[in-house]
Design a protein around this motif. Structure first.
Motif, PDB file in Angstrom:
ATOM      1  N   VAL A  19      -4.843  29.104  71.990  1.00  0.00           N
ATOM      2  CA  VAL A  19      -4.463  30.508  72.253  1.00  0.00           C
ATOM      3  C   VAL A  19      -4.518  30.789  73.744  1.00  0.00           C
ATOM      4  CG1 VAL A  19      -5.163  32.920  71.939  1.00  0.00           C
ATOM      5  CG2 VAL A  19      -5.149  31.373  69.983  1.00  0.00           C
ATOM      6  N   LEU A  20      -5.604  30.309  74.391  1.00  0.00           N
ATOM      7  CA  LEU A  20      -5.783  30.549  75.829  1.00  0.00           C
ATOM      8  C   LEU A  20      -4.635  29.969  76.646  1.00  0.00           C
ATOM      9  CD1 LEU A  20      -9.606  29.967  76.428  1.00  0.00           C
ATOM     10  CD2 LEU A  20      -8.326  32.052  76.936  1.00  0.00           C
ATOM     11  N   PHE A  21      -4.233  28.741  76.289  1.00  0.00           N
ATOM     12  CA  PHE A  21      -3.223  28.048  77.092  1.00  0.00           C
ATOM     13  C   PHE A  21      -1.824  28.055  76.459  1.00  0.00           C
ATOM     14  CE2 PHE A  21      -7.302  26.159  78.333  1.00  0.00           C
ATOM     15  CZ  PHE A  21      -7.252  26.377  79.701  1.00  0.00           C
ATOM     16  N   GLY A  22      -1.697  28.804  75.361  1.00  0.00           N
ATOM     17  CA  GLY A  22      -0.377  28.934  74.741  1.00  0.00           C
ATOM     18  C   GLY A  22       0.181  27.630  74.225  1.00  0.00           C
ATOM     19  N   GLU A  23      -0.711  26.725  73.765  1.00  0.00           N
ATOM     20  CA  GLU A  23      -0.252  25.417  73.294  1.00  0.00           C
ATOM     21  C   GLU A  23      -0.084  25.358  71.776  1.00  0.00           C
ATOM     22  OE1 GLU A  23      -3.052  22.538  74.695  1.00  0.00           O
ATOM     23  OE2 GLU A  23      -2.038  22.288  76.611  1.00  0.00           O
ATOM     24  N   GLY A  24      -0.502  26.432  71.095  1.00  0.00           N
ATOM     25  CA  GLY A  24      -0.486  26.404  69.639  1.00  0.00           C
ATOM     26  C   GLY A  24       0.911  26.353  69.052  1.00  0.00           C
ATOM     27  N   LYS A  25       1.000  25.708  67.932  1.00  0.00           N
ATOM     28  CA  LYS A  25       2.271  25.616  67.211  1.00  0.00           C
ATOM     29  C   LYS A  25       2.560  26.965  66.561  1.00  0.00           C
ATOM     30  CE  LYS A  25       4.008  23.255  63.078  1.00  0.00           C
ATOM     31  NZ  LYS A  25       3.586  22.359  61.988  1.00  0.00           N
ATOM     32  N   LYS A  26       3.762  27.512  66.772  1.00  0.00           N
ATOM     33  CA  LYS A  26       4.106  28.819  66.219  1.00  0.00           C
ATOM     34  C   LYS A  26       4.559  28.661  64.775  1.00  0.00           C
ATOM     35  CE  LYS A  26       5.350  30.973  70.626  1.00  0.00           C
ATOM     36  NZ  LYS A  26       4.129  31.742  70.710  1.00  0.00           N
ATOM     37  N   VAL A  27       3.867  29.374  63.878  1.00  0.00           N
ATOM     38  CA  VAL A  27       4.216  29.345  62.445  1.00  0.00           C
ATOM     39  C   VAL A  27       4.457  30.782  62.010  1.00  0.00           C
ATOM     40  CG1 VAL A  27       3.446  28.735  60.129  1.00  0.00           C
ATOM     41  CG2 VAL A  27       2.820  27.279  62.050  1.00  0.00           C
ATOM     42  N   THR A  28       5.695  31.080  61.625  1.00  0.00           N
ATOM     43  CA  THR A  28       6.047  32.464  61.262  1.00  0.00           C
ATOM     44  C   THR A  28       6.057  32.677  59.755  1.00  0.00           C
ATOM     45  OG1 THR A  28       8.368  31.820  61.434  1.00  0.00           O
ATOM     46  CG2 THR A  28       7.380  32.881  63.368  1.00  0.00           C
ATOM     47  N   ALA A  29       6.225  31.580  58.992  1.00  0.00           N
ATOM     48  CA  ALA A  29       6.226  31.695  57.519  1.00  0.00           C
ATOM     49  C   ALA A  29       4.842  31.341  56.985  1.00  0.00           C
ATOM     50  CB  ALA A  29       7.266  30.743  56.931  1.00  0.00           C
ATOM     51  N   LYS A  30       4.370  32.128  56.040  1.00  0.00           N
ATOM     52  CA  LYS A  30       3.032  31.909  55.475  1.00  0.00           C
ATOM     53  C   LYS A  30       2.994  30.580  54.734  1.00  0.00           C
ATOM     54  CE  LYS A  30      -0.606  34.159  52.849  1.00  0.00           C
ATOM     55  NZ  LYS A  30      -1.014  35.318  52.057  1.00  0.00           N
ATOM     56  N   PRO A  31       2.061  29.646  55.117  1.00  0.00           N
ATOM     57  CA  PRO A  31       2.025  28.325  54.468  1.00  0.00           C
ATOM     58  C   PRO A  31       1.630  28.426  52.990  1.00  0.00           C
ATOM     59  CG  PRO A  31       0.466  28.462  56.307  1.00  0.00           C
ATOM     60  CD  PRO A  31       1.023  29.820  56.112  1.00  0.00           C
ATOM     61  N   VAL A  32       2.096  27.472  52.206  1.00  0.00           N
ATOM     62  CA  VAL A  32       1.786  27.422  50.773  1.00  0.00           C
ATOM     63  C   VAL A  32       1.058  26.103  50.491  1.00  0.00           C
ATOM     64  CG1 VAL A  32       2.737  27.412  48.430  1.00  0.00           C
ATOM     65  CG2 VAL A  32       3.827  28.799  50.213  1.00  0.00           C
ATOM     66  N   TYR A  33      -0.083  26.214  49.801  1.00  0.00           N
ATOM     67  CA  TYR A  33      -0.869  25.011  49.472  1.00  0.00           C
ATOM     68  C   TYR A  33      -0.179  24.251  48.353  1.00  0.00           C
ATOM     69  CZ  TYR A  33      -4.685  22.097  47.728  1.00  0.00           C
ATOM     70  OH  TYR A  33      -5.442  21.039  47.306  1.00  0.00           O
ATOM     71  N   SER A  34      -0.012  22.942  48.565  1.00  0.00           N
ATOM     72  CA  SER A  34       0.689  22.150  47.553  1.00  0.00           C
ATOM     73  C   SER A  34      -0.214  21.091  46.906  1.00  0.00           C
ATOM     74  CB  SER A  34       1.918  21.468  48.178  1.00  0.00           C
ATOM     75  OG  SER A  34       1.511  20.669  49.289  1.00  0.00           O
ATOM     76  N   SER A  35      -0.936  20.298  47.727  1.00  0.00           N
ATOM     77  CA  SER A  35      -1.811  19.250  47.184  1.00  0.00           C
ATOM     78  C   SER A  35      -2.917  18.920  48.172  1.00  0.00           C
ATOM     79  CB  SER A  35      -0.994  17.988  46.879  1.00  0.00           C
ATOM     80  OG  SER A  35      -0.517  17.432  48.095  1.00  0.00           O
ATOM     81  N   ALA A  36      -3.898  18.149  47.671  1.00  0.00           N
ATOM     82  CA  ALA A  36      -5.037  17.769  48.527  1.00  0.00           C
ATOM     83  C   ALA A  36      -4.584  16.913  49.694  1.00  0.00           C
ATOM     84  CB  ALA A  36      -6.070  17.018  47.696  1.00  0.00           C
ATOM     85  N   ASN A  37      -3.528  16.149  49.529  1.00  0.00           N
ATOM     86  CA  ASN A  37      -3.034  15.276  50.605  1.00  0.00           C
ATOM     87  C   ASN A  37      -2.561  16.081  51.810  1.00  0.00           C
ATOM     88  OD1 ASN A  37      -3.535  12.976  49.110  1.00  0.00           O
ATOM     89  ND2 ASN A  37      -1.521  12.981  48.130  1.00  0.00           N
ATOM     90  N   SER A  38      -2.071  17.296  51.530  1.00  0.00           N
ATOM     91  CA  SER A  38      -1.537  18.128  52.630  1.00  0.00           C
ATOM     92  C   SER A  38      -2.523  19.207  53.064  1.00  0.00           C
ATOM     93  CB  SER A  38      -0.216  18.779  52.184  1.00  0.00           C
ATOM     94  OG  SER A  38      -0.460  19.607  51.045  1.00  0.00           O
TER      95      SER A  38
END
Length: 608
Positions: free
Chosen positions: A45-64
């Motif tokens: 957040v401080l350095f603006g390096e975070g990956k931008k995610v605009t869609a709410k993630p959905v849990y699919s499996s333990a592997n992910s």
């Protein structure tokens, strides 16, 4: 594990505290790792390096799961930044970090809270067990051991065991879990970097291990030496009159100084070995961190395979491994010291008393016919003190044993009370071998008055009550009157409540002996053993006590070991001992008429 096995019987009653400690340590390690991992999104957040995610993630499996958690945090940061600005997102990350550190420290406190009950409980039970063992072991055991060494085991060694219990749970649970969770998190951030770190861990471990190899042996030397100088102190306090009377202060002072000098050297060696562990492990850890900075820095700056936030979080996790690694090295030394201490404590606890009751030992409540010594022989070391000795003491009769020092008189009293066991033959009470009776019921039939009046640093009343715990004050006073002790007790500032000092040193020898007799009178046993009971008394005190003893022995079976022959003229039978055998036997006037050994003893004491 071997150490825990040794102490398992003492740990099991407190296992719930151990389980709660382990559970709290699991949460401590988990939240500690999550706190470090949470640095990554904050730095992004401080350095603006975070990956931008605009869609709410959905849990699919333990592997992910990893991707789902990362995307969820990035989604929260992205939406917060867009709606409220990056400062609000930073605030959320700070609150998250503070919450995780709060939970980490809360569970750390709870882990220590529960382990306190385990450590102090084991300490209490160990001390109780060793004290119970100390008073149950035969007197012969203490003729071979230094008392100070026993004191050192019940105080210093047991305390060392207590301290090492915290160390062992840190060694087995807390620190390894912290390292494990940190390594799992490090693998999730960068497999390549973690494999690189693992090249250096075995090297560090082997160096630290070599430092602590001889620690148990060194710790044992320190604890043994502590027992020696405590023994010297205990002997000094017990024999202070003799030491001062013979101007031997300097001699004993040298002995004590030599012991503390050895303790000083051994302690220095031990502590310096222990102290080497922490700086060594820290230096090796910093070397690993420095190599990480170089290798990981190139992944951030040159290869661009790692973000700055991920690298800083990774470094924090790597440093988090460093502290528990140091603690493990410290704890391993504490466990080795505790192991040595446990061995010394368990050596006493595991000692089997040769005088323990048989599984089918009988309770003897009454005394009916008499005592019989059947062909008994006994030796303390090599030379026989008693040789094929036989004697019958019918109920209600008094028998006196006389003879020169070393003839075996007091040994008979020690064998009858079963402070020692005969080597050959048997001692029977009402036809029962005393080895087949419980020691408690055997001694319950007997009253004992010894040459050295053994009193305790307590009130006169409590010293007398050892004879009969539930006696009333009136019964105590009656016993004192029979022993001709009431005449001086009634004039004391607090009467029977007066404290008599260490070993009764506020009283004269005659007064102490009369209290010992009062204690035996209060017990009112059917068998009385008097081991030179009047030898420490002056002429006037002897006269007072002799009347009391004669009154007490009426219609009572008595075995009297006598040095002053003037005190035994009226007994039913006199047995003259010589080198462990019976030289003569009979009444006073009969033995005088024989003009033998007894007559010579009488003449030596100048009385007709």
């Amino acid at each position: 594990m071997d150490y825990l096995k040794k102490l398992s019987s003492f740990i099991l009653p407190y296992k719930k505290f151990a389980i709660l400690n382990i559970v709290c340590n699991i949460f401590y390690a988990l939240f500690g790792t999550l706190a470090m991992v949470s640095l990554m999104p904050m730095i992004n957040v401080l350095f603006g390096e975070g990956k931008k995610v605009t869609a709410k993630p959905v849990y699919s499996s333990a592997n992910s799961l990893k991707s789902y958690l990362e995307d969820s945090i990035n989604y929260l940061i992205t939406t917060t930044t867009e709606n409220h600005g990056s400062q609000r997102a930073l605030l959320y990350m700070i609150v998250l970090i503070i919450s995780l550190f709060l939970l980490k420290n809360l569970f750390n406190y709870l882990a220590l809270y529960y382990i306190t009950f385990l450590r102090n409980g084991v300490l209490k039970d160990l001390r109780n067990a060793i004290y119970k063992k100390v008073i149950s072991l035969p007197i012969a055991y203490y003729s071979e051991k230094k008392k100070g060494d026993i004191i050192a085991r019940i105080s210093g060694d047991v305390n060392e065991v207590k301290n090492s219990l915290l160390a062992i749970l840190e060694l087995v649970v807390k620190e390894p879990l912290t390292i494990l969770f940190a390594i799992i998190a490090m693998f999730t951030i960068s497999v390549k970097l973690t494999i690189f770190v693992f090249i250096f861990i075995p090297i560090s471990g082997s160096i630290i291990s070599r430092i602590g190899k001889s620690l148990k042996k060194k710790s044992n030397r320190v604890q043994s030496e502590q027992g020696i100088f405590i023994s010297t102190l205990e002997e000094t306090l017990g024999g202070l009159k003799v030491i001062k009377g013979f101007n031997a202060e300097e001699k004993f002072n040298k002995t004590f100084i030599n012991s503390t000098e050895r303790y000083y050297r051994f302690s220095n060696t031990l502590l310096n070995r222990q102290n080497l562990a922490s700086p060594t492990s820290e230096f090796l850890g910093i070397v690993t961190i420095a190599i990480l900075l170089w290798f990981g820095g190139s992944m951030v700056l040159i290869d661009k395979t790692l973000s700055g936030g991920a690298f800083i979080a990774y470094m924090a996790l790597a440093y988090q491994i460093l502290t528990p690694a140091k603690e493990i090295s410290k704890a391993s030394y504490k466990v080795k010291a505790g192991n040595a201490a446990a061995d010394r404590v368990l050596e006493v606890l595991d000692t089997i008393s040769p005088l323990e009751d048989k599984p089918n030992a009988k309770q003897k409540e009454t005394f009916n016919s008499g005592i019989e010594f059947q062909n008994i022989s006994f030796k303390y070391e090599n030379e026989l003190v008693l040789k094929d000795f036989s004697l019958k003491v019918p109920k209600g009769k008094s028998v006196a044993l006389v003879g020169q020092s070393g003839s075996g008189k007091s040994t008979i009293a020690n064998l009858l009370t079963r402070f020692y066991d005969v080597n050959m033959g048997s001692i029977n009470i009402d036809g029962n071998d005393i080895k087949d009776l419980t020691t408690y019921s055997l001694r319950n039939l007997m009253g004992l008055v010894t040459q050295d009046s053994v009193l305790f640093n307590d009130s006169i009343k409590n010293n007398i009550l050892i004879g009969k715990e539930n006696a009333t004050d009136e019964e105590v006073i009656d016993a004192l009157k029979i022993a001709n002790a009431w005449e001086f007790v009634k004039d004391l500032p607090n009467g029977i409540e007066t404290n008599i000092g260490d070993a009764g040193n506020k009283l004269s020898g005659g007064q102490k002996q009369r209290l010992s007799i009062a204690r035996a009178v209060l017990k009112n046993p059917p068998i009385m053993i008097l081991d030179e009971a009047t030898s420490a008394l002056d002429t006037e005190s002897e006269r007072l006590v002799q009347v009391a003893l004669e009154n007490m022995m009426k219609n009572r079976t008595s075995v009297i070991i006598a040095h002053r022959l003037s005190t035994i003229q009226n007994v039913d039978e006199i047995v003259v001992m010589h080198k462990g055998e019976i030289a003569e036997q009979g009444k006073h006037h009969e033995l005088i008429a024989k003009n033998g050994v007894y007559k010579k003893l009488v003449d030596m004491q100048s009385f007709e």
